[in-house]
Design an enzyme around this catalytic site. Structure first.
Site, PDB file in Angstrom:
ATOM      1  N   GLY A  75       0.818  -1.217   0.000  1.00 47.67           N
ATOM      2  CA  GLY A  75       0.000   0.000   0.000  1.00 47.67           C
ATOM      3  C   GLY A  75       0.845   1.258   0.000  1.00 47.67           C
ATOM      4  N   LEU A  76       2.013   1.165  -0.661  1.00 45.41           N
ATOM      5  CA  LEU A  76       2.875   2.343  -0.829  1.00 45.41           C
ATOM      6  C   LEU A  76       3.240   3.036   0.483  1.00 45.41           C
ATOM      7  CD1 LEU A  76       1.437   3.969  -4.087  1.00 45.41           C
ATOM      8  CD2 LEU A  76       3.432   2.481  -3.858  1.00 45.41           C
ATOM      9  N   CYS A 133       0.858   0.955  -9.558  1.00 45.18           N
ATOM     10  CA  CYS A 133       0.777   0.198  -8.317  1.00 45.18           C
ATOM     11  C   CYS A 133      -0.605  -0.441  -8.187  1.00 45.18           C
ATOM     12  CB  CYS A 133       1.037   1.077  -7.099  1.00 45.18           C
ATOM     13  SG  CYS A 133       0.923   0.097  -5.582  1.00 45.18           S
ATOM     14  N   ILE A 194       8.220  -4.877 -15.875  1.00 42.24           N
ATOM     15  CA  ILE A 194       6.856  -4.606 -15.474  1.00 42.24           C
ATOM     16  C   ILE A 194       6.756  -4.354 -13.962  1.00 42.24           C
ATOM     17  CG2 ILE A 194       5.762  -5.964 -17.317  1.00 42.24           C
ATOM     18  CD1 ILE A 194       5.525  -8.313 -15.374  1.00 42.24           C
ATOM     19  N   ASN A 195       5.657  -3.726 -13.584  1.00 48.90           N
ATOM     20  CA  ASN A 195       5.291  -3.715 -12.176  1.00 48.90           C
ATOM     21  C   ASN A 195       4.629  -5.073 -11.895  1.00 48.90           C
ATOM     22  OD1 ASN A 195       4.596  -2.883  -9.525  1.00 48.90           O
ATOM     23  ND2 ASN A 195       4.369  -0.771 -10.239  1.00 48.90           N
ATOM     24  N   GLY A 247      11.056 -10.972 -11.824  1.00 43.55           N
ATOM     25  CA  GLY A 247      11.514 -12.328 -11.526  1.00 43.55           C
ATOM     26  C   GLY A 247      12.973 -12.604 -11.823  1.00 43.55           C
ATOM     27  N   THR A 269      12.360  -8.799  -5.905  1.00 45.20           N
ATOM     28  CA  THR A 269      12.147  -9.831  -4.880  1.00 45.20           C
ATOM     29  C   THR A 269      13.430 -10.543  -4.469  1.00 45.20           C
ATOM     30  OG1 THR A 269       9.908 -10.097  -5.728  1.00 45.20           O
ATOM     31  CG2 THR A 269      10.770 -11.905  -4.395  1.00 45.20           C
TER      32      THR A 269
END
Ligand SMILES: Cc1cc2nc3c(=O)[nH]c(=O)nc-3n(C[C@H](O)[C@H](O)[C@H](O)COP(=O)(O)OP(=O)(O)OC[C@H]3O[C@@H](n4cnc5c(N)ncnc54)[C@H](O)[C@@H]3O)c2cc1C
Ligand SMILES: Cc1cc2nc3c(=O)[nH]c(=O)nc-3n(C[C@H](O)[C@H](O)[C@H](O)COP(=O)(O)O)c2cc1C
Ligand code: FES
Lengths: 307, 253
Positions: A75-76, A133, A194-195, A247, A269
């Site tokens: 949530g930023l 987002c 990408i987001n 990824g 990630t």
């Protein structure tokens, strides 16, 4: 290594010593991860999305692991513009990496105000505008899924800065290259893609969603093929530098993105699992280039062979 | 705080589903304090993707011990480690228990696997302090008293010790709080922590709670592990970085 390989890249005016960028929201503001890795060797750091005012973010549970990936609905959560400038930039200034500031907003005016305020900060070498987002009610995907909004945001932000502008695109659309085209037409310097992809997951015993926000953004190895296809689509249809994201866990994944059309790439990630991954990828790229007799890493960009 | 690869020296089964993983590192042993944790990579590949957080259960010379039960895929893989394997771990992470406060009696409260961090705590506790432990579990096999002192047991089914939950058991021993200068150290399921928190705040008892939360990074970069703060000005704290141990007055459970 006998010959020095040129790893430097130029992404629409943003010059980096190598194509490895740390993705927004996965390195905070640099201080914690600097315990594990030498940030001065990294091509660029993209800071957590900053908004005009601080955001406390979503209530827990914010993350859940999924097969080869994770969902997040942070949530930023961020410190807001003022504290970013006063408390976070001083550390980033010392790091000697290139700093790209990611901006999120819930109105076009807010994007413009943030960019204008930050434009005077010498440490910031470029802006990444987050129009994608998936985890906030206002702004976010509402902009990211609307071509004319993305065009207007690009145009208005362009008007207040001469620094490179990267628009971070959403994969949650079937025509990403049209978004890239409008970014180019309105004066954007590059796109990042990408987001995260919108995803959801349920607890089968109590039938409740595993994350409080119900849906979240999917990241990690699970999204890599989707991301590569999006990069390829943009690369084949629009002449604009692309930063590939999605990824990437090691140098082989990174090379794949560059072959598909990326000029540089971001890792997200993987930083949570291996906070030194960026450095390992740089080393891997060097040895790949020397094996493949590539003198400059930029030769790799869009070097796909579709015959 | 660092990434290390250290050798496993033993994987022991403590009781039915509970295991002890012992690994050697002089450096990490010296740096570890009670209540801190490590984020452990359970496989050599990226499946499962994320690390798994585990409290430091004990430190003896250069041997670190982790205590865990088999929960899902990650802990199953961890239970297959054997002597000679290396484990990849990040830590020690987070803020642990504060043993320097003014108290003469440490009251340990553990539910299920919540016993994990306390052997190290007792190890580091000054020998002048008294210890009283309250340990709860669903049934006899779930009660873990490894290396604890002065133990009182509660089980939900009454198969051993007091028939009821650990909080009810403590209430029966309430006089310890008036007769001694106590500090409570607790780790276990949220309902237990919450009951204890309310009780300690109402009775002005110094109390620290070790909390759990889903985590990705474990060191403050993902913002994935918020816990509500009692300070309205900064609504969330991070379990991994500001915790996992918090004073009972600082958080809302
Ligand atoms: C600070 C901290 C200290 C901990 N110390 C211990 C300990 O000493 N001994 C012990 O047995 N367990 C401990 N846990 C819980 C332990 O991390 C989980 O049991 C473990 O992650 C389960 O992984 P799995 O793959 O077996 O389970 P799965 O259920 O398959 O895991 C799926 C996902 O959920 C996460 N997850 C599942 N349960 C928990 C949980 N209770 N807390 C946080 N994340 C969870 C996993 O990390 C994983 O990402 C601790 C958790 C935290 C946050
Ligand atoms: C926990 C988390 C927080 C994120 N926060 C942001 C953010 O604030 N702004 C943004 O533009 N992207 C954010 N992202 C998206 C990443 O920058 C990246 O685009 C995405 O995770 C895909 O890359 P990866 O698979 O390498 O993680 C976040 C991702 C994760 C996992
Ligand atoms: S687990 Fe990433 S910030 Fe706490």
């Amino acid at each position: 290594m006998s010959e020095r390989i040129d790893l430097s890249v130029n992404i629409g005016g943003l010059k980096l010593k190598n194509p490895v960028m740390l993705a927004s929201g996965t390195v905070g503001y640099g201080n914690e991860i600097s315990n594990f890795t030498d940030l001065s060797k990294i091509g660029a750091i993209v800071t957590k999305s900053v908004s005009l005012n601080p955001r406390k973010g979503n209530p827990p549970q914010r993350i859940v692991e999924t097969p080869s990936g994770m969902l997040n609905a942070i949530g930023l959560a961020n410190v807001g513009l003022e504290s970013f400038i006063n408390d976070k930039i001083p550390f980033l200034k010392e790091v000697n990496s290139t700093l790209v500031c990611n901006i999120a907003a819930s109105s076009i005016e807010e994007y413009v105000e943030c960019t204008k305020t930050l434009d005077g900060e010498d440490t910031i070498k470029g802006f990444e505008i987050n129009v994608s987002c998936p985890n906030v009610k206002e702004g976010g995907l509402i902009f990211g899924n609307d071509i004319s909004s993305v065009g207007r945001i690009t145009e208005k932000v362009r008007a207040v800065t001469n620094k490179p502008i990267i628009i971070k695109l959403s994969p949650n659309t079937s025509n990403i290259s049209e978004f890239a085209k409008v970014v180019k037409d309105e004066g954007g310097d590059a796109v990042s893609a990408i987001n995260t992809l919108v995803g959801a997951s349920f607890n089968i015993w109590n039938k409740k969603p595993k994350i409080n926000n119900v849906t979240g953004g999917l990241s990690g190895p699970a999204i890599k093929p989707v991301a590569i296809a999006k990069v390829l689509e943009i690369s084949r249809k629009v002449d604009i530098p692309i930063i590939g994201i999605g990824g990437i866990m090691d140098w082989k994944d990174a090379v794949e993105f560059m072959i598909a059309g990326a000029s540089a790439f971001q890792i997200g990630t993987v930083n949570f699992i291996n906070p030194n991954a960026g450095i390992e990828i740089i080393e891997g790229l060097e040895s790949y280039c020397s094996q493949m007799k590539i003198k400059s890493i930029s030769e790799l960009t869009a070097s796909y062979n579709l015959e | 705080m660092q990434i290390s690869k250290i050798p496993v020296v033993a994987l022991e089964q403590l009781q039915n589903n509970v295991f002890l993983l012992k690994a050697r590192s002089k450096e990490l042993a010296e740096k570890s304090s009670p209540g801190q944790f490590f984020n452990i990579k359970v496989s050599d590949s990226y499946f499962p993707l994320l690390r798994r957080p585990f409290s430091i259960s004990n430190v003896e010379n250069d041997i670190l011990t982790f205590m865990f039960d088999i929960h899902g895929e990650g802990t199953k893989l961890l239970s297959l480690k054997k002597e000679g394997d290396n484990i990849d771990l990040i830590g020690p992470l987070g803020n642990g228990f504060n043993l320097d406060d003014d108290f003469d009696t440490a009251v340990i409260v553990a539910g299920g696997l919540g016993s994990a961090p306390f052997p190290l705590l007792l190890n580091k506790l000054s020998k002048e302090k008294k210890v009283k432990s309250f340990v709860g579990g669903r049934s006899k096999p779930n009660v873990i008293t490894w290396k604890l002192a002065n133990v009182n047991i509660a089980t939900d089914d009454g198969s051993i010790g007091f028939h009821g939950n650990v909080f009810q058991l403590i209430k029966k021993h309430e006089n310890i709080f008036t007769e001694n200068k106590c500090k409570v150290f607790a780790c276990g399921p949220n309902p237990m922590l919450k009951a204890l928190q309310e009780y300690c705040l109402a009775n002005n008892i110094n109390c620290e709670l070790s909390t759990e939360c889903a985590m990705a990074c474990g060191f403050g970069i993902c913002q994935g592990c918020p816990i509500e703060s009692s300070d309205k000005k900064s609504p969330y704290k991070l379990v991994c970085k500001d915790g996992p141990v918090f004073n009972a007055k600082d958080i809302l459970i």
